[in-house]
Design a protein around this motif. Structure first.
Motif, mmCIF file in Angstrom:
data_model
loop_
_atom_site.group_PDB
_atom_site.id
_atom_site.type_symbol
_atom_site.label_atom_id
_atom_site.label_comp_id
_atom_site.label_asym_id
_atom_site.label_seq_id
_atom_site.Cartn_x
_atom_site.Cartn_y
_atom_site.Cartn_z
ATOM 1 N N ALA A 115 0.831 -1.202 0.000
ATOM 2 C CA ALA A 115 0.000 0.000 0.000
ATOM 3 C C ALA A 115 0.868 1.256 0.000
ATOM 4 C CB ALA A 115 -0.931 -0.002 1.212
ATOM 5 N N ALA A 116 1.935 1.253 0.802
ATOM 6 C CA ALA A 116 2.827 2.411 0.833
ATOM 7 C C ALA A 116 3.522 2.584 -0.524
ATOM 8 C CB ALA A 116 3.859 2.246 1.942
ATOM 9 N N PHE A 117 3.954 1.491 -1.127
ATOM 10 C CA PHE A 117 4.607 1.558 -2.436
ATOM 11 C C PHE A 117 3.648 2.131 -3.477
ATOM 12 C CE2 PHE A 117 5.490 -0.437 -6.560
ATOM 13 C CZ PHE A 117 6.779 0.022 -6.777
ATOM 14 N N TYR A 118 2.416 1.653 -3.492
ATOM 15 C CA TYR A 118 1.435 2.122 -4.472
ATOM 16 C C TYR A 118 1.115 3.599 -4.245
ATOM 17 C CZ TYR A 118 -2.704 2.178 -7.428
ATOM 18 O OH TYR A 118 -3.620 2.476 -8.390
ATOM 19 N N ALA A 119 0.988 4.015 -2.980
ATOM 20 C CA ALA A 119 0.695 5.426 -2.678
ATOM 21 C C ALA A 119 1.847 6.320 -3.129
ATOM 22 C CB ALA A 119 0.450 5.600 -1.188
ATOM 23 N N ILE A 120 3.061 5.877 -2.925
ATOM 24 C CA ILE A 120 4.216 6.669 -3.343
ATOM 25 C C ILE A 120 4.268 6.757 -4.865
ATOM 26 C CG2 ILE A 120 6.748 6.670 -3.433
ATOM 27 C CD1 ILE A 120 6.658 5.534 -0.552
ATOM 28 N N ARG A 121 3.953 5.651 -5.555
ATOM 29 C CA ARG A 121 3.946 5.668 -7.016
ATOM 30 C C ARG A 121 2.853 6.599 -7.555
ATOM 31 N NH1 ARG A 121 7.772 3.944 -10.283
ATOM 32 N NH2 ARG A 121 6.233 3.175 -11.742
ATOM 33 N N LEU A 122 1.700 6.639 -6.883
ATOM 34 C CA LEU A 122 0.631 7.535 -7.328
ATOM 35 C C LEU A 122 1.012 8.996 -7.129
ATOM 36 C CD1 LEU A 122 -2.644 5.797 -6.109
ATOM 37 C CD2 LEU A 122 -1.849 6.081 -8.452
ATOM 38 N N ALA A 123 1.696 9.284 -6.033
ATOM 39 C CA ALA A 123 2.046 10.666 -5.727
ATOM 40 C C ALA A 123 3.286 11.113 -6.493
ATOM 41 C CB ALA A 123 2.288 10.823 -4.227
#
Length: 168
Positions: A115-123
């Motif tokens: 989840a943290a990886f995906y959030a960082i990729r989105l931002a």
């Protein structure tokens, strides 16, 4: 030089305080059997015994084992074996449900990581313009025009590699 010899002499001087008394006590402890009351139900009591009492009992048994094993009582032999190799301390059986907790927390940690990886990729910002296929093909043409690596690189005759193109 004088100071070191004085210090050495002060360490060498015999002292009849605790060391000799301890040696006499340890010799006396090894000659008597450990009481049956002390060894009764040692398997059940060991974990709840204070560490000082555990150490004292183990030292008594260890001193008894230094002598002839035929002098040991059956209860002393059983207690010695159980203390040395029994399922307590690091050899204790894990409590029920511990494996499922480990698996659950591992999956939970992996989920949080994804989840943290995906959030960082989105931002994050989009890929740089140099990562487009057109830019990389233009880089190949520029390298050819500048005659870079004429022996084995992009500028060589019969070159068939991708050159600078990494994107699809």
């Amino acid at each position: 030089m004088l100071r070191t010899s004085v210090l050495r002499a002060s360490r060498i001087t015999p002292s009849t305080s605790s060391a000799s008394v301890f040696a006499v006590q340890s010799r006396n402890n090894g000659s008597y059997a450990v009481s049956n009351v002390t060894l009764a139900d040692i398997e059940k009591r060991w974990e709840t015994m204070p560490p000082a009492e555990q150490a004292e009992l183990w030292m008594q048994l260890r001193d008894r084992m230094k002598g002839s094993w035929s002098e040991l009582t059956a209860q002393e032999k059983k207690a010695s074996y159980w203390i040395a190799f029994g399922p307590h301390g690091p050899r204790a059986v894990p409590p029920p449900g511990e494996n499922s907790k480990v698996i659950l927390y591992t999956v939970f940690g992996l989920g949080i990581s994804f989840a943290a990886f995906y959030a960082i990729r989105l931002a994050g910002r989009p890929a740089p313009k140099t990562m487009t296929k057109e830019w990389q093909e233009a880089s190949n043409e520029y390298l050819k025009s500048q005659n870079v690596e004429p022996i084995s690189g992009v500028s060589s005759e019969n070159y068939s590699g991708p050159g600078m193109v990494q994107s699809k």
